[in-house]
Design a protein around this motif. Sequence first.
Motif, PDB file in Angstrom:
ATOM      1  N   GLY A  29       4.490  -9.307 -32.013  1.00 22.72           N
ATOM      2  CA  GLY A  29       3.993  -9.646 -33.343  1.00 22.72           C
ATOM      3  C   GLY A  29       4.869 -10.698 -33.991  1.00 22.72           C
ATOM      4  O   GLY A  29       5.649 -11.381 -33.323  1.00 22.72           O
ATOM      5  N   PRO A  30       4.766 -10.834 -35.310  1.00 28.72           N
ATOM      6  CA  PRO A  30       5.566 -11.822 -36.033  1.00 28.72           C
ATOM      7  C   PRO A  30       7.056 -11.615 -35.782  1.00 28.72           C
ATOM      8  O   PRO A  30       7.535 -10.479 -35.763  1.00 28.72           O
ATOM      9  CB  PRO A  30       5.238 -11.566 -37.504  1.00 28.72           C
ATOM     10  CG  PRO A  30       4.020 -10.727 -37.510  1.00 28.72           C
ATOM     11  CD  PRO A  30       3.947 -10.025 -36.199  1.00 28.72           C
ATOM     12  N   GLU A  36       5.451  -1.124 -34.567  1.00 28.37           N
ATOM     13  CA  GLU A  36       4.990  -1.200 -35.949  1.00 28.37           C
ATOM     14  C   GLU A  36       6.171  -1.179 -36.925  1.00 28.37           C
ATOM     15  O   GLU A  36       6.195  -1.932 -37.899  1.00 28.37           O
ATOM     16  CB  GLU A  36       4.017  -0.059 -36.251  1.00 28.37           C
ATOM     17  CG  GLU A  36       3.319  -0.217 -37.571  1.00 28.37           C
ATOM     18  CD  GLU A  36       2.181   0.767 -37.788  1.00 28.37           C
ATOM     19  OE1 GLU A  36       1.643   0.770 -38.903  1.00 28.37           O
ATOM     20  OE2 GLU A  36       1.829   1.516 -36.871  1.00 28.37           O
ATOM     21  N   SER A  37       7.175  -0.370 -36.644  1.00 23.68           N
ATOM     22  CA  SER A  37       8.324  -0.302 -37.554  1.00 23.68           C
ATOM     23  C   SER A  37       9.119  -1.608 -37.538  1.00 23.68           C
ATOM     24  O   SER A  37       9.587  -2.055 -38.588  1.00 23.68           O
ATOM     25  CB  SER A  37       9.224   0.889 -37.233  1.00 23.68           C
ATOM     26  OG  SER A  37       9.791   0.762 -35.949  1.00 23.68           O
ATOM     27  N   GLU A  38       9.260  -2.239 -36.365  1.00 23.47           N
ATOM     28  CA  GLU A  38       9.935  -3.541 -36.304  1.00 23.47           C
ATOM     29  C   GLU A  38       9.157  -4.585 -37.100  1.00 23.47           C
ATOM     30  O   GLU A  38       9.749  -5.406 -37.807  1.00 23.47           O
ATOM     31  CB  GLU A  38      10.066  -4.022 -34.861  1.00 23.47           C
ATOM     32  CG  GLU A  38      11.145  -3.357 -34.062  1.00 23.47           C
ATOM     33  CD  GLU A  38      11.221  -3.895 -32.640  1.00 23.47           C
ATOM     34  OE1 GLU A  38      10.610  -4.946 -32.325  1.00 23.47           O
ATOM     35  OE2 GLU A  38      11.902  -3.256 -31.826  1.00 23.47           O
ATOM     36  N   CYS A  43       8.430  -8.086 -41.659  1.00 24.70           N
ATOM     37  CA  CYS A  43       7.520  -8.601 -42.683  1.00 24.70           C
ATOM     38  C   CYS A  43       7.896  -8.182 -44.098  1.00 24.70           C
ATOM     39  O   CYS A  43       7.378  -8.742 -45.062  1.00 24.70           O
ATOM     40  CB  CYS A  43       6.080  -8.206 -42.353  1.00 24.70           C
ATOM     41  SG  CYS A  43       5.446  -9.069 -40.885  1.00 24.70           S
ATOM     42  N   SER A  44       8.803  -7.225 -44.241  1.00 17.84           N
ATOM     43  CA  SER A  44       9.256  -6.860 -45.585  1.00 17.84           C
ATOM     44  C   SER A  44      10.219  -7.907 -46.142  1.00 17.84           C
ATOM     45  O   SER A  44      10.483  -7.927 -47.343  1.00 17.84           O
ATOM     46  CB  SER A  44       9.897  -5.478 -45.590  1.00 17.84           C
ATOM     47  OG  SER A  44      11.109  -5.480 -44.873  1.00 17.84           O
ATOM     48  N   MET A  49       7.083 -14.094 -45.006  1.00 16.89           N
ATOM     49  CA  MET A  49       5.753 -13.791 -45.522  1.00 16.89           C
ATOM     50  C   MET A  49       4.662 -14.700 -44.949  1.00 16.89           C
ATOM     51  O   MET A  49       3.594 -14.217 -44.568  1.00 16.89           O
ATOM     52  CB  MET A  49       5.749 -13.844 -47.044  1.00 16.89           C
ATOM     53  CG  MET A  49       4.516 -13.266 -47.670  1.00 16.89           C
ATOM     54  SD  MET A  49       4.742 -13.180 -49.472  1.00 16.89           S
ATOM     55  CE  MET A  49       3.481 -12.013 -49.883  1.00 16.89           C
ATOM     56  N   ASN A  50       4.913 -16.005 -44.871  1.00 12.07           N
ATOM     57  CA  ASN A  50       3.885 -16.913 -44.356  1.00 12.07           C
ATOM     58  C   ASN A  50       3.495 -16.560 -42.931  1.00 12.07           C
ATOM     59  O   ASN A  50       2.309 -16.507 -42.590  1.00 12.07           O
ATOM     60  CB  ASN A  50       4.346 -18.372 -44.427  1.00 12.07           C
ATOM     61  CG  ASN A  50       4.315 -18.915 -45.827  1.00 12.07           C
ATOM     62  OD1 ASN A  50       3.520 -18.502 -46.658  1.00 12.07           O
ATOM     63  ND2 ASN A  50       5.188 -19.861 -46.105  1.00 12.07           N
ATOM     64  N   GLU A  51       4.483 -16.327 -42.090  1.00 11.30           N
ATOM     65  CA  GLU A  51       4.226 -15.977 -40.691  1.00 11.30           C
ATOM     66  C   GLU A  51       3.454 -14.660 -40.590  1.00 11.30           C
ATOM     67  O   GLU A  51       2.498 -14.547 -39.815  1.00 11.30           O
ATOM     68  CB  GLU A  51       5.546 -15.872 -39.932  1.00 11.30           C
ATOM     69  CG  GLU A  51       5.395 -15.526 -38.479  1.00 11.30           C
ATOM     70  CD  GLU A  51       6.727 -15.367 -37.772  1.00 11.30           C
ATOM     71  OE1 GLU A  51       6.686 -15.097 -36.557  1.00 11.30           O
ATOM     72  OE2 GLU A  51       7.794 -15.487 -38.405  1.00 11.30           O
ATOM     73  N   CYS A  52       3.854 -13.688 -41.380  1.00  8.54           N
ATOM     74  CA  CYS A  52       3.206 -12.373 -41.333  1.00  8.54           C
ATOM     75  C   CYS A  52       1.777 -12.442 -41.864  1.00  8.54           C
ATOM     76  O   CYS A  52       0.876 -11.805 -41.309  1.00  8.54           O
ATOM     77  CB  CYS A  52       4.035 -11.353 -42.090  1.00  8.54           C
ATOM     78  SG  CYS A  52       5.623 -11.022 -41.276  1.00  8.54           S
TER      79      CYS A  52
END
Length: 85
Positions: A29-30, A36-38, A43-44, A49-52
Amino acid sequence: MAYASANNLIEEEEIQEYQQMQELVAQGGPGGCTSESECETYCSDLNNMNECLAFAQEHGLMDEGELEDARKVQAALDAGYSMPG
Protein backbone atom coordinates in the motif's frame (compact mmCIF):
# COMPACT_ATOMS: atom_id res chain seq x y z
CA MET A 1 -13.14 -11.16 11.06
CA ALA A 2 -13.72 -14.87 10.44
CA TYR A 3 -15.46 -15.20 13.80
CA ALA A 4 -17.62 -12.15 13.17
CA SER A 5 -18.58 -13.44 9.74
CA ALA A 6 -19.37 -16.96 10.98
CA ASN A 7 -21.58 -15.58 13.72
CA ASN A 8 -23.33 -12.91 11.63
CA LEU A 9 -21.91 -10.09 13.74
CA ILE A 10 -21.12 -7.87 10.77
CA GLU A 11 -22.68 -7.28 7.39
CA GLU A 12 -21.44 -8.90 4.19
CA GLU A 13 -20.42 -5.51 2.78
CA GLU A 14 -18.04 -4.94 5.70
CA ILE A 15 -16.51 -8.38 5.19
CA GLN A 16 -15.93 -7.67 1.52
CA GLU A 17 -14.35 -4.28 2.28
CA TYR A 18 -12.06 -5.90 4.84
CA GLN A 19 -11.01 -8.63 2.40
CA GLN A 20 -10.37 -6.06 -0.33
CA MET A 21 -8.18 -4.02 2.01
CA GLN A 22 -6.23 -7.11 3.07
CA GLU A 23 -5.55 -8.03 -0.56
CA LEU A 24 -4.45 -4.50 -1.43
CA VAL A 25 -2.06 -4.04 1.45
CA ALA A 26 -0.56 -7.49 0.91
CA GLN A 27 0.47 -6.20 -2.53
CA GLY A 28 1.94 -3.07 -0.95
CA GLY A 29 0.00 0.00 0.00
CA PRO A 30 1.01 3.64 0.40
CA GLY A 31 4.57 3.99 1.63
CA GLY A 32 5.06 0.27 1.08
CA CYS A 33 2.80 -0.69 3.98
CA THR A 34 1.92 -4.39 4.06
CA SER A 35 -0.71 -4.53 6.79
CA GLU A 36 -3.74 -2.49 7.68
CA SER A 37 -2.10 -1.21 10.86
CA GLU A 38 1.06 -0.17 8.95
CA CYS A 39 -1.10 1.66 6.41
CA GLU A 40 -3.07 3.40 9.17
CA THR A 41 0.18 4.51 10.81
CA TYR A 42 1.63 5.75 7.53
CA CYS A 43 -1.55 7.52 6.47
CA SER A 44 -2.09 9.15 9.86
CA ASP A 45 0.96 11.30 9.05
CA LEU A 46 -0.48 14.35 7.29
CA ASN A 47 2.66 14.56 5.15
CA ASN A 48 1.50 11.36 3.42
CA MET A 49 -2.07 12.50 2.85
CA ASN A 50 -1.81 13.04 -0.93
CA GLU A 51 -0.36 9.58 -1.51
CA CYS A 52 -2.92 7.92 0.75
CA LEU A 53 -5.84 9.77 -0.84
CA ALA A 54 -4.66 8.79 -4.32
CA PHE A 55 -4.41 5.15 -3.20
CA ALA A 56 -7.87 5.26 -1.62
CA GLN A 57 -9.40 6.82 -4.73
CA GLU A 58 -7.67 4.43 -7.12
CA HIS A 59 -8.90 1.41 -5.20
CA GLY A 60 -12.37 2.67 -4.23
CA LEU A 61 -11.67 2.68 -0.50
CA MET A 62 -13.47 5.98 0.16
CA ASP A 63 -16.74 7.26 -1.25
CA GLU A 64 -16.86 10.58 -3.09
CA GLY A 65 -18.08 12.50 -0.04
CA GLU A 66 -15.19 11.25 2.09
CA LEU A 67 -12.70 12.00 -0.68
CA GLU A 68 -14.09 15.50 -1.14
CA ASP A 69 -13.82 16.24 2.59
CA ALA A 70 -10.28 14.88 2.72
CA ARG A 71 -9.26 16.96 -0.30
CA LYS A 72 -10.59 20.08 1.42
CA VAL A 73 -8.47 19.31 4.48
CA GLN A 74 -5.43 18.72 2.26
CA ALA A 75 -6.02 21.99 0.40
CA ALA A 76 -6.21 23.86 3.69
CA LEU A 77 -2.98 22.26 4.90
CA ASP A 78 -1.28 23.09 1.60
CA ALA A 79 -2.44 26.71 2.04
CA GLY A 80 -0.63 26.89 5.37
CA TYR A 81 -3.39 26.12 7.83
CA SER A 82 -2.63 23.71 10.65
CA MET A 83 -4.70 21.08 12.36
CA PRO A 84 -6.05 21.91 15.82
CA GLY A 85 -4.40 20.24 18.77
